[in-house]
Scaffold this motif. Structure first.
Motif, PDB file in Angstrom:
ATOM      1  N   GLU A  16       0.796  -1.230   0.000  1.00  0.00           N
ATOM      2  CA  GLU A  16       0.000   0.000   0.000  1.00  0.00           C
ATOM      3  C   GLU A  16       0.833   1.287   0.000  1.00  0.00           C
ATOM      4  O   GLU A  16       0.591   2.194  -0.806  1.00  0.00           O
ATOM      5  CB  GLU A  16      -0.932   0.006   1.214  1.00  0.00           C
ATOM      6  CG  GLU A  16      -1.783   1.244   1.319  1.00  0.00           C
ATOM      7  CD  GLU A  16      -2.648   1.267   2.561  1.00  0.00           C
ATOM      8  OE1 GLU A  16      -3.410   2.239   2.708  1.00  0.00           O
ATOM      9  OE2 GLU A  16      -2.562   0.341   3.395  1.00  0.00           O
ATOM     10  N   THR A  17       1.814   1.377   0.865  1.00  0.00           N
ATOM     11  CA  THR A  17       2.622   2.601   0.936  1.00  0.00           C
ATOM     12  C   THR A  17       3.373   2.828  -0.359  1.00  0.00           C
ATOM     13  O   THR A  17       3.416   3.949  -0.870  1.00  0.00           O
ATOM     14  CB  THR A  17       3.613   2.538   2.121  1.00  0.00           C
ATOM     15  OG1 THR A  17       2.859   2.391   3.332  1.00  0.00           O
ATOM     16  CG2 THR A  17       4.480   3.767   2.197  1.00  0.00           C
ATOM     17  N   ARG A  18       3.950   1.787  -0.914  1.00  0.00           N
ATOM     18  CA  ARG A  18       4.708   1.932  -2.159  1.00  0.00           C
ATOM     19  C   ARG A  18       3.794   2.337  -3.314  1.00  0.00           C
ATOM     20  O   ARG A  18       4.158   3.179  -4.144  1.00  0.00           O
ATOM     21  CB  ARG A  18       5.481   0.663  -2.464  1.00  0.00           C
ATOM     22  CG  ARG A  18       6.607   0.432  -1.456  1.00  0.00           C
ATOM     23  CD  ARG A  18       7.559  -0.647  -1.886  1.00  0.00           C
ATOM     24  NE  ARG A  18       7.023  -1.971  -1.847  1.00  0.00           N
ATOM     25  CZ  ARG A  18       7.145  -2.819  -0.822  1.00  0.00           C
ATOM     26  NH1 ARG A  18       7.797  -2.458   0.265  1.00  0.00           N
ATOM     27  NH2 ARG A  18       6.641  -4.025  -0.894  1.00  0.00           N
ATOM     28  N   ARG A  20       1.063   4.069  -3.025  1.00  0.00           N
ATOM     29  CA  ARG A  20       0.729   5.477  -2.777  1.00  0.00           C
ATOM     30  C   ARG A  20       1.886   6.389  -3.169  1.00  0.00           C
ATOM     31  O   ARG A  20       1.670   7.471  -3.731  1.00  0.00           O
ATOM     32  CB  ARG A  20       0.353   5.669  -1.315  1.00  0.00           C
ATOM     33  CG  ARG A  20      -1.002   5.041  -0.965  1.00  0.00           C
ATOM     34  CD  ARG A  20      -1.355   5.195   0.492  1.00  0.00           C
ATOM     35  NE  ARG A  20      -1.509   6.616   0.822  1.00  0.00           N
ATOM     36  CZ  ARG A  20      -1.391   7.091   2.055  1.00  0.00           C
ATOM     37  NH1 ARG A  20      -1.126   6.277   3.070  1.00  0.00           N
ATOM     38  NH2 ARG A  20      -1.545   8.376   2.288  1.00  0.00           N
ATOM     39  N   VAL A  21       3.114   5.977  -2.895  1.00  0.00           N
ATOM     40  CA  VAL A  21       4.286   6.781  -3.263  1.00  0.00           C
ATOM     41  C   VAL A  21       4.369   6.938  -4.775  1.00  0.00           C
ATOM     42  O   VAL A  21       4.578   8.054  -5.281  1.00  0.00           O
ATOM     43  CB  VAL A  21       5.588   6.169  -2.703  1.00  0.00           C
ATOM     44  CG1 VAL A  21       6.819   6.801  -3.339  1.00  0.00           C
ATOM     45  CG2 VAL A  21       5.643   6.301  -1.188  1.00  0.00           C
ATOM     46  N   LEU A  24       1.727   9.278  -6.004  1.00  0.00           N
ATOM     47  CA  LEU A  24       2.079  10.640  -5.589  1.00  0.00           C
ATOM     48  C   LEU A  24       3.144  11.227  -6.511  1.00  0.00           C
ATOM     49  O   LEU A  24       3.048  12.375  -6.948  1.00  0.00           O
ATOM     50  CB  LEU A  24       2.568  10.612  -4.142  1.00  0.00           C
ATOM     51  CG  LEU A  24       2.905  11.924  -3.472  1.00  0.00           C
ATOM     52  CD1 LEU A  24       1.673  12.807  -3.341  1.00  0.00           C
ATOM     53  CD2 LEU A  24       3.488  11.644  -2.093  1.00  0.00           C
ATOM     54  N   ILE A  38       7.367  13.769   0.608  1.00  0.00           N
ATOM     55  CA  ILE A  38       6.655  12.505   0.394  1.00  0.00           C
ATOM     56  C   ILE A  38       6.150  11.982   1.728  1.00  0.00           C
ATOM     57  O   ILE A  38       4.990  11.588   1.854  1.00  0.00           O
ATOM     58  CB  ILE A  38       7.571  11.459  -0.293  1.00  0.00           C
ATOM     59  CG1 ILE A  38       7.937  11.918  -1.707  1.00  0.00           C
ATOM     60  CG2 ILE A  38       6.892  10.092  -0.333  1.00  0.00           C
ATOM     61  CD1 ILE A  38       9.040  11.093  -2.359  1.00  0.00           C
ATOM     62  N   GLY A  39       7.021  11.987   2.737  1.00  0.00           N
ATOM     63  CA  GLY A  39       6.630  11.537   4.073  1.00  0.00           C
ATOM     64  C   GLY A  39       5.459  12.333   4.624  1.00  0.00           C
ATOM     65  O   GLY A  39       4.516  11.767   5.181  1.00  0.00           O
ATOM     66  N   LEU A  42       2.216  11.474   3.004  1.00  0.00           N
ATOM     67  CA  LEU A  42       1.736  10.154   3.431  1.00  0.00           C
ATOM     68  C   LEU A  42       1.313  10.151   4.890  1.00  0.00           C
ATOM     69  O   LEU A  42       1.148   9.088   5.485  1.00  0.00           O
ATOM     70  CB  LEU A  42       2.813   9.087   3.192  1.00  0.00           C
ATOM     71  CG  LEU A  42       3.185   8.845   1.737  1.00  0.00           C
ATOM     72  CD1 LEU A  42       4.293   7.811   1.644  1.00  0.00           C
ATOM     73  CD2 LEU A  42       1.972   8.398   0.934  1.00  0.00           C
ATOM     74  N   ALA A  45       4.946   9.651   7.561  1.00  0.00           N
ATOM     75  CA  ALA A  45       5.591   8.329   7.609  1.00  0.00           C
ATOM     76  C   ALA A  45       6.978   8.439   8.235  1.00  0.00           C
ATOM     77  O   ALA A  45       7.702   9.395   7.992  1.00  0.00           O
ATOM     78  CB  ALA A  45       5.699   7.747   6.205  1.00  0.00           C
ATOM     79  N   LEU A  50       9.925   4.950   5.393  1.00  0.00           N
ATOM     80  CA  LEU A  50       9.799   5.539   4.065  1.00  0.00           C
ATOM     81  C   LEU A  50      11.033   5.234   3.226  1.00  0.00           C
ATOM     82  O   LEU A  50      10.921   4.891   2.048  1.00  0.00           O
ATOM     83  CB  LEU A  50       9.585   7.050   4.168  1.00  0.00           C
ATOM     84  CG  LEU A  50       9.399   7.780   2.846  1.00  0.00           C
ATOM     85  CD1 LEU A  50       8.201   7.235   2.077  1.00  0.00           C
ATOM     86  CD2 LEU A  50       9.249   9.269   3.090  1.00  0.00           C
ATOM     87  N   HIS A  53      10.808   1.814   1.735  1.00  0.00           N
ATOM     88  CA  HIS A  53       9.881   1.731   0.605  1.00  0.00           C
ATOM     89  C   HIS A  53      10.445   2.414  -0.639  1.00  0.00           C
ATOM     90  O   HIS A  53      10.314   1.894  -1.754  1.00  0.00           O
ATOM     91  CB  HIS A  53       8.534   2.335   0.985  1.00  0.00           C
ATOM     92  CG  HIS A  53       7.780   1.539   1.991  1.00  0.00           C
ATOM     93  ND1 HIS A  53       7.476   0.208   1.815  1.00  0.00           N
ATOM     94  CD2 HIS A  53       7.280   1.883   3.202  1.00  0.00           C
ATOM     95  CE1 HIS A  53       6.817  -0.238   2.865  1.00  0.00           C
ATOM     96  NE2 HIS A  53       6.679   0.759   3.722  1.00  0.00           N
TER      97      HIS A  53
END
Length: 121
Positions: A16-18, A20-21, A24, A38-39, A42, A45, A50, A53
């Motif tokens: 999920e985080t990757r 979203r990155v 973004l 980026i953090g 998110l 993060a 981070l 990821h």
């Protein structure tokens, strides 16, 4: 794109985080974003999480980094993302382009919206 490259990309995007990155960074455009931004985007993060990821995405070839003074700027590698989409649609249609038309139209529409937003800004 080779199957092994596609598998590495899909593996990276399956978290999920990757995912979203990458989304973004695609929105950020070619200028990219600093790791701190980026953090923040998110939801704050943790830096180590981070970094993990971002490294994973960079190894998969989906993003790239560059140093700008004290900052590390990350950006999407559009050619790899396009290659991934191409890999998915490569064997589509089997001589019947109307089958793939909705997928192609969705891509064109999204790109047109983005360029219209940039033009009107």
């Amino acid at each position: 794109m080779e199957e092994s490259q596609a598998l590495a990309a899909f593996t990276a995007l399956s978290q999920e985080t990757r995912l979203r990155v990458v989304r973004l960074l695609v929105q950020a455009g070619p200028d990219g974003m600093a790791a701190g931004a980026i953090g923040e985007a998110l939801g704050g993060a943790a830096t180590s999480r981070l970094s993990f990821h971002l490294t994973h995405l960079e190894h998969a070839g989906l993003i790239q980094s560059r140093r700008d003074g004290r900052y590390i700027i990350y950006s999407a590698v559009y050619s790899v993302l396009a290659g991934l989409v191409g890999f998915l649609l490569k064997d589509c249609c089997q001589g019947h382009p109307e089958i793939c038309a909705p997928a192609i139209a969705a891509l064109s529409c999204a790109c047109d919206r983005e360029s219209n937003l940039v033009k009107s800004a």
